[in-house]
Structure formats: structure tokens, C-alpha cells
Design an enzyme around this catalytic site. Structure first.
Site, PDB file in Angstrom:
ATOM      1  N   CYS A 383       0.834  -1.207   0.000  1.00 42.78           N
ATOM      2  CA  CYS A 383       0.000   0.000   0.000  1.00 42.78           C
ATOM      3  C   CYS A 383       0.870   1.260   0.000  1.00 42.78           C
ATOM      4  O   CYS A 383       1.443   1.613  -1.021  1.00 42.78           O
ATOM      5  CB  CYS A 383      -0.970  -0.038   1.184  1.00 42.78           C
ATOM      6  SG  CYS A 383      -2.337   1.130   1.038  1.00 42.78           S
ATOM      7  N   HIS A 523      -3.405  -5.213   0.152  1.00 43.58           N
ATOM      8  CA  HIS A 523      -2.881  -5.733   1.423  1.00 43.58           C
ATOM      9  C   HIS A 523      -2.899  -7.259   1.411  1.00 43.58           C
ATOM     10  O   HIS A 523      -3.878  -7.887   1.836  1.00 43.58           O
ATOM     11  CB  HIS A 523      -3.725  -5.221   2.590  1.00 43.58           C
ATOM     12  CG  HIS A 523      -3.534  -3.776   2.887  1.00 43.58           C
ATOM     13  ND1 HIS A 523      -2.659  -3.312   3.847  1.00 43.58           N
ATOM     14  CD2 HIS A 523      -4.113  -2.672   2.339  1.00 43.58           C
ATOM     15  CE1 HIS A 523      -2.708  -1.991   3.882  1.00 43.58           C
ATOM     16  NE2 HIS A 523      -3.577  -1.578   2.979  1.00 43.58           N
ATOM     17  N   GLU A 525      -1.452  -9.291   3.297  1.00 46.05           N
ATOM     18  CA  GLU A 525      -1.433  -9.866   4.648  1.00 46.05           C
ATOM     19  C   GLU A 525      -2.820 -10.259   5.143  1.00 46.05           C
ATOM     20  O   GLU A 525      -2.966 -11.133   6.014  1.00 46.05           O
ATOM     21  CB  GLU A 525      -0.771  -8.901   5.639  1.00 46.05           C
ATOM     22  CG  GLU A 525      -1.563  -7.651   5.985  1.00 46.05           C
ATOM     23  CD  GLU A 525      -1.312  -6.485   5.038  1.00 46.05           C
ATOM     24  OE1 GLU A 525      -1.558  -5.329   5.449  1.00 46.05           O
ATOM     25  OE2 GLU A 525      -0.892  -6.725   3.893  1.00 46.05           O
TER      26      GLU A 525
END
Length: 561
Positions: A383, A523, A525
Site C-alpha cells: 500500500c 494488502h 497480509e
């Protein structure tokens, strides 16, 4: 089958790990074939987590449908297969705003609106709505028993247990049993007081989970049984562990799943924890380690980057290496001399810059990107980490001196990063979120958020990592790459390897002349879990492992010379 509900409360102190426990218990029950979900009730008055500072609250976890939620929902998704949505997290602020909206529109027909029944009814409605279609629902009540903020939630679940029927509901209390080194004793008194607080509002726990630095002995269990009116077999000891992923197995060894299934008269197969046992095996095989330098501005607060930290660990599981994370303060990095900067990064095997907002520490992040690029150190930007990588490349390779983001400098010479709202004649997507700030900000910005499609460029590194043309990832950003400068930057050698479905947004960049230099606007994750590590993190840790091995061989050769 009628839906069963387990209400999880916490006592004595906060931060006992109710979220991780709830996720672990859900994982164990899911392994028995039970269709399960988890709902988190947060007592703060914010409508959602979107505007809360990571310093106070930790990371904002984003669900597929674009809801900004509490970080505990990240734990839920890492432990169970069920995907979280807006139905899985609500706050006191959301409840009150909904009740006020109904009152203003005349839904209550002129009644005096009160906490009981109007607020509690809205809480019950949302719990039942979120539990539709599931065999069992875990409902985690945020905060600590005794806090004034949690009282409406506790009253609502008390009422709900009566309305649904006690045979379909269960109260599970998580409490602290401290161990005093000075006397060598465990103290149950705080737990006794916590349960008395619950009893005072009409809730008798059916099960107790005792958090402690050591295992709870039979003597303490017997004492709690006599005083707190809880069966001894319903008292579970949960001591500190070195990995949260060991908790489902620890709970299973104490037969908590058997007790719950018998309590609810649920006939289901035995727990299948083979995936978690193989996970432990991969952990035990971690004979080497890699060090990842994470450059950010909340480095003293690990929960601010909780999903990133966990995803890095998942990458370690897949590569059979232990991942050591070196947190580097980007503000300190930018204010230090070049030699000091070198010392901060000299022992890292890869560099990662996570997402974030605001200009504090930005120049330090840009310096870290340059160091990774010039020294061929594996780099992953997420990001904001992609945006600073784009700025760094524009400044130092494409010779666009003065390049910056409109977020940090409104009058910069080369605004290579601009607000999404700068798009002309662009229709707002359904999942985009409008933020209206008043007072100090006095501005309106749009946020691109939630699950979206991304197209990968063939023959790129990310294509070889994902092994497919189209991927779906989760986003949360207000700024994006300015397409006006793309040709100049691509001509300087940067590769745009991922673009949005509408071809309007740059999603992934990579530097072909670097062994592993990838940055993404999304993102990754948020979709990584220990059983299925996200491919980017798996490849990133593999690159760090290779970088360490090459450096080790180089230093060995130099010593021999």
C-alpha cells in the site's frame, strides 16, 4: 439444526487474548465438522475502526466486503475457513447510531427510547442476524466485566440466553489467575471477584478458561469449583505459549470440544487437527532464520502491524525458517546519518514497508527503499510501501527531482501519487467508501476498499509467483499512482506488473533489474493464514533466505582470501 451460541466474556484485566482464544476454540470446533462463525462486539462509541489510531487500537482489519473492523477479525480468519463480513463486528457507536436513525424516522412510534429495551433489542437483532445459517456462533464481548461500556452488551446476551433457551446458549468466561513469584502461589481471588461481577448482572458462567503463566493445578481448580459454582471439568487451563497456533491442540488435550458438544447435544465426528500438527512439525524443522527489517512509524506497537507480522511468520513456515522481525522507526531512520542508517539495515535479509497514512516518517521510508533497491536486498512494499517505492524510483532513477505524493506535498513539481478523488468523470464503485471529515480536516476523500480484481502482466515476476492471470485482493487506500507520469517512469525501467480491472489503477510494480523488488497497492497480509501462506509472502521469505545464503557464502570466500 437450531443455531447454538457461546458468549465469551473476559475478566480481571484486558488484553488476555479473548480474540485468539475464541479463534482457537472456533478452529477446534470447525475441525469436528461444525459450521461456525465468530461475532465481535466492541464497546467503544466509534461507529467502526476506520478512523481509530493504530497507537490506541492496533491495525484496522479489512474484510472482503470492505468493512473496517477490529484486529481480532484477522485472528478469526487466520484460524477458521469462514470469511468475516460486516455482520461479524459491531460497536456501541454503530448500535446507537442505528437506534437514533430509527427514532428519527419514526420507527418507534413516539416511544421513549431507552437502553432497555431499544438498545439491547438492537444488539440481539444483530447477533441473531450474524448467526443465521450457522450451527454454532461464538460471540466475543470486548472489554472487561465491570466496565460500564460493556453493560448493554452483557444485558443483551443475558436476555438472549433466556429467549433462545439455556440449552442453546453457553457463557464462557476468560479470566486471569496470576502467579506470584514471591510466594510461589497462584491466586484465584481476582477470578472470584470477576465471576461475582457477572453474577450481579444475572450471568452464571458455564465454563471458565484460566489464563496464567503456568498451568492451573487440580488444587486451584477445586477451589474455583467450590467458590464459583462451575464444574471442575469445565475449568480449562490456558498457560502462556510460544506460538498462538499451538492453542487449538492445547484446548483439545483438555477436551473442551467434547464438553461443548455434549453440552449442546451435538453429534459430530472427532476433531481432525492433522493440519495443525503438520504446522508444528514445520515449526520444529526451522533450523535457520532470516531477519526482516520492517520500516514503519508504529514500531513500538506490534499490534499496529499484526496481520503483516503473522503473514511473515506464515512465510517462514512454508520455507522452514524462523522469521525474526527487526522493527525500524522510519522517523529515526530519516533523521540519522547515512552511516547510522547502514547500521540499522546491515544485518537484515529483506526489507518491508507496510501500509499507513500521513507524512510522518515518509522520507525515512523513501531512504529505506533506495537502500533496498541499490543494494539488491529483497523488498516488499504494501500500500503506502508501494507509493513510497514509486516516489523513490521517480526521484532517483527517472530523474524527476521533487517527485512526491499529493498527500505529503500539495504543490510538488511531480505529483506522482494523487488522491483517488482526483479522477475526472469517474463513477464511484459500490464498495468505495466516502469519508467526510469536519473541523480540523475540512475535506472529503474517497477510499478504495474491500476485495477487488487485479490483472497480472505475463512474463512478470508476480505472474510467476501467483501462476495465474487474475487475482483477487483486499484494498484500503485513498491515494494511487498518477498515470500521467507512467510512460516516463516505465521508460526508466520500472515494470507495471498488475493493473485494476477497469485499467485505471496501478496495482503492482516491480524492478526487473533487482532479484526481488515487488510492491503492491493491496494488502496481501489480510488473506494469509498459517495453513495457506499468501504467495507473495512465501516468495518474499524465500528470497530473503536466498539473499542470506549468498551473503554468507560471499563473506566465507572473503575470509578464505
Amino acid at each position: 439444526m437450531k443455531t447454538r451460541y457461546i458468549f465469551v466474556t473476559g475478566g480481571v484485566v484486558s488484553s488476555l487474548g479473548k480474540g485468539i482464544f475464541a479463534a482457537s476454540l472456533a478452529n477446534l470446533l470447525e475441525s469436528r465438522g461444525i459450521k461456525i462463525t465468530i461475532i465481535k462486539l466492541d464497546p467503544y462509541i466509534n461507529v467502526d475502526s476506520g478512523t481509530m489510531s493504530p497507537i490506541q487500537h492496533g491495525e484496522v482489519f479489512v474484510t472482503e466486503d470492505g468493512t473496517e473492523t477490529d484486529l481480532d477479525l484477522g485472528h478469526y480468519e487466520r484460524f477458521i475457513r469462514t470469511k468475516m463480513t460486516k455482520e461479524n463486528n459491531f460497536t456501541t457507536g454503530l448500535i446507537y447510531s442505528e437506534v437514533i436513525r430509527k427514532e428519527r424516522s419514526g420507527k418507534y412510534l413516539g416511544q421513549t427510547v431507552q437502553v432497555i429495551p431499544h438498545i439491547t433489542n438492537e444488539i440481539k437483532r444483530k447477533i441473531l442476524q450474524g448467526g443465521k445459517g450457522y450451527d454454532l456462533v461464538l460471540v466475543e464481548i470486548g472489554g472487561t466485566v465491570g466496565d460500564i461500556e460493556s453493560l448493554p452488551f452483557l444485558e443483551a446476551i443475558r436476555q438472549l440466553s433466556i429467549e433462545i433457551g439455556r440449552q442453546y446458549t453457553m457463557f464462557l468466561h476468560l479470566t486471569l489467575v496470576p502467579y506470584l513469584n514471591s510466594t510461589g502461589e497462584m491466586k484465584t481471588k481476582p477470578t472470584q471477584h470477576s465471576i461475582k461481577s457477572l453474577l450481579s448482572i444475572g450471568i452464571q458462567p458455564d465454563m471458565l478458561v484460566c489464563r496464567s503463566s503456568k498451568s492451573i493445578s487440580e488444587k486451584e481448580k477445586l477451589k474455583i469449583t467450590l467458590i464459583c459454582n462451575i464444574p471442575k471439568k469445565a475449568i480449562i487451563s490456558l498457560e502462556d505459549v510460544d506460538s498462538i497456533y499451538k492453542i487449538p491442540v492445547l484446548l483439545h488435550l483438555q477436551k473442551i470440544d467434547d464438553y461443548i458438544c455434549k453440552r449442546f447435544l451435538m453429534k459430530c465426528p472427532s476433531a481432525n487437527l492433522s493440519e495443525w500438527k503438520s504446522l508444528f512439525q514445520s515449526q520444529s524443522n526451522q533450523i535457520d532464520h532470516v531477519t526482516i527489517g520492517m520500516v514503519g512509524k508504529y514500531v513500538h506497537l506490534p499490534d499496529s502491524y499484526r496481520s503483516v507480522i503473522e503473514a511473515l511468520k506464515h512465510g517462514g513456515f512454508g520455507n522452514q525458517v524462523e522469521v525474526m522481525i527487526k522493527m525500524i522507526d522510519s522517523e529515526e531512520f530519516e533523521s540519522s546519518s547515512s552511516s547510522d542508517n547502514l547500521k540499522m539495515l546491515e544485518n537484515v535479509d529483506a526489507i518491508l514497508i507496510p501500509g499507513g497514512f500521513g507524512e510522518r516518517g515518509i522520507e525515512g521510508k523513501i531512504l529505506a527503499v533506495r537502500y533496498a533497491r541499490e543494494n539488491k536486498i529483497p523488498y516488499l512494499g504494501i500500500c503506502l510501501g508501494m507509493q513510497v517505492a514509486f516516489i523513490e524510483y521517480a526521484r532517483n532513477v527517472a530523474e524527476m527531482h521533487g517527485a512526491n505524493s499529493k498527500e505529503f506535498s500539495s504543490n510538488c513539481q511531480y505529483p506522482v501519487i494523487i488522491p483517488i478523488s482526483s479522477r475526472k468523470n469517474d463513477q464511484k464503485e459500490n464498495s468505495e467508501k466516502i469519508y467526510q471529515y469536519k473541523g480540523i480536516f475540512q475535506k472529503e476523500t474517497r477510499m478504495r476498499i474491500g476485495k477487488k480484481k487485479c490483472h497480472l502482466v505475463r512474463k512478470s515476476k508476480v505472474y510467476s509467483i501467483y501462476k495465474r492471470n487474475v487475482i483477487f485482493e483486499r484494498y484500503r487506500h485513498r491515494y494511487e499512482v498518477n498515470k500521467l507520469f507512467l510512460k516516463k517512469i516505465e521508460k526508466a525501467g520500472l515494470c507495471i506488473s498488475g493493473i485494476s480491472e477497469d485499467r485505471k489503477s496501478v496495482e503492482i510494480i516491480e524492478y526487473p533489474l533487482h532479484p526481488w523488488f515487488i510492491a503492491c497497492q493491496f494488502h496481501p497480509e489480510f488473506t494469509s493464514n498459517p495453513r495457506e501462506c499468501h504467495p507473495l509472502f512465501l516468495s518474499f521469505i524465500q528470497a530473503a533466505k536466498l539473499f542470506k545464503r549468498i551473503n554468507f557464502n560471499k563473506s566465507k570466500q572473503q575470509k578464505n582470501i
